[in-house]
Design an enzyme around this catalytic site. Structure first.
Site: not given
Ligand SMILES: O=C(O)[C@H]1O[C@H](OP(=O)(O)OP(=O)(O)OC[C@H]2O[C@@H](n3ccc(=O)[nH]c3=O)[C@H](O)[C@@H]2O)[C@H](O)[C@@H](O)[C@@H]1O
Length: 367
Positions: A190, A192, A219, A231-233, A249
């Site tokens: 994603y 790269e 996000n 995703r987290v939300v 996490y």
């Molecule tokens: O922030 C962004 O710019 C990017 O957000 C996401 O990436 P990420 O933020 O890592 O996505 P999430 O899965 O929402 O994770 C956010 C954080 O929440 C954590 N998380 C996720 C899911 C969960 O159930 N619990 C939890 O603590 C993850 O470890 C991470 O630290 C998307 O991959 C991208 O499309 C987007 O551009």
């Protein structure tokens, strides 16, 4: 293509010129017209997206009597039902809407003026599921969309990501920061992939004189997000509604900046209609640790929701916060919806879909 009904502007001119190289390409007649005139002529917008809330909201806002929007999806059986849902629920019978099932990894030829290229899974869970397909979508899919834009003289908007900054060593992240990305990690398909998509976009801009726009999206959450997006939300909201523990996490101290979907879509449209290439950060600068996010979810849904710590995933970025000075100054854009105001709109929509309440929402959050 000689017998195809799918012809494109500039085709004859290019053939007459024998023009194949970037320097000789001149297919941009309609783009050179003033914007109001293009609207009068019935501008066609093409939105390529893996179906999701951004697509639903973007299409909803783009549709107006003077515009024809064609949407398409990177083909994935799991998402076809959602495509049908979006089109049936909001646009059935709208003559300005047409849905095409298509995988951007395959070339396509259509007559359009603007291309919003959103096609790619954006949730880490989904983009890591089939990493080769993810990078193909980002590289081959983007090449195909750029090729289409070049042939028909369309303006091309790439939805890139804050993930191009990797695990950033600069905070907040400004567009001039080149990032700290692992090229061989599990997120690389994603990170790269999107970095290459940005490179391709700029090379078509410089080499083929293509009109391009680049957004780096942070996000994003909101109504119509897939309940199992991962995703987290969406995870926290669905978990709190179902009385399951919120899965944090790692230590939960990593940060993210959460943007409401209508703010994102407004930014994308301003970027597309404006005169600046970018890249532009489109995100909400409000920064939260995952534990702080869990608290907002508890306050909004269930103060008794439990937190359960889980092992973190590899290469998870420690912090993210957009510097949006450039977007404020050049696009006149900044987000309007704070997390504490946007979350209840998403909760209402999730409640409806999880428990089957009858109230329906529009993709912009209104009822
Ligand atoms: O922030 C962004 O710019 C990017 O957000 C996401 O990436 P990420 O933020 O890592 O996505 P999430 O899965 O929402 O994770 C956010 C954080 O929440 C954590 N998380 C996720 C899911 C969960 O159930 N619990 C939890 O603590 C993850 O470890 C991470 O630290 C998307 O991959 C991208 O499309 C987007 O551009």
């Amino acid at each position: 293509m000689a017998s195809s009904e799918l012809t494109y502007r500039g085709q004859q001119a290019a053939a007459a010129d024998g023009a194949h190289g970037p320097a000789e390409s001149k297919p941009r007649t309609r783009q050179q017209l003033p914007q109001p005139l293009r609207y009068v002529l019935g501008e066609q917008r093409l939105v390529f997206s893996l179906v999701g809330m951004a697509l639903a909201t973007l299409v909803f806002l783009l549709l107006s009597p003077s515009t024809t929007t064609t949407t398409s999806s990177s083909s994935s059986v799991a998402h076809l039902a959602a495509v049908g849902l979006v089109s049936r629920q909001y646009h059935a019978g709208n003559p300005n809407f047409e849905m095409i099932r298509h995988d951007v990894v395959e070339p396509i030829l259509l007559e359009v003026d603007q291309i919003y290229h959103l096609a790619c899974p954006a949730s880490p869970v989904h983009y890591k599921f089939n990493p080769v397909k993810t990078i193909k979508t980002n590289v081959v899919g983007t090449l195909n969309m750029l090729g289409l834009a070049k042939r028909v003289g369309a303006r091309f908007l790439l939805t890139s990501t804050s993930e191009v900054y990797g695990d950033p060593l600069q905070h907040p992240q400004v567009e001039t920061y080149w990032g700290n990305v692992n090229p061989i990690g599990v997120r690389s398909c994603y990170d790269e992939g999107k970095r290459t998509a940005e490179t391709l976009t700029m090379d078509y801009h410089r080499g083929a004189n293509l009109e391009v726009r680049i957004a780096r999206i942070f996000n994003t959450y909101g109504p119509r997000m897939c309940i199992d997006d991962g995703r987290v939300v969406s995870n926290f909201v669905a978990q709190a509604l179902r009385k399951e523990p919120l899965t944090v996490y790692g230590d939960g101290k990593q940060t993210r900046s959460f943007q409401y979907v209508s703010d994102l879509v407004e930014g994308l449209m301003k970027l597309m209609e404006g005169e600046h290439v970018g890249p532009f950060n489109l995100g909400n600068p409000g920064e939260f640790t995952m534990l702080e996010l869990a608290k907002v979810v508890q306050d909004t849904i269930d103060p008794n929701a439990r937190i359960e710590f889980r092992a973190n995933t590899a290469d998870d970025p420690h912090k993210r916060k957009p510097d949006i000075t450039k977007a404020k100054e050049l696009l006149g854009w900044e987000p309007k919806v704070a997390l504490r105001n946007g979350l209840p709109l998403m909760v209402q929509d999730f409640r409806t879909r999880i428990f089957g309440d009858q109230k329906q929402q529009q993709p912009d959050g209104s009822e």
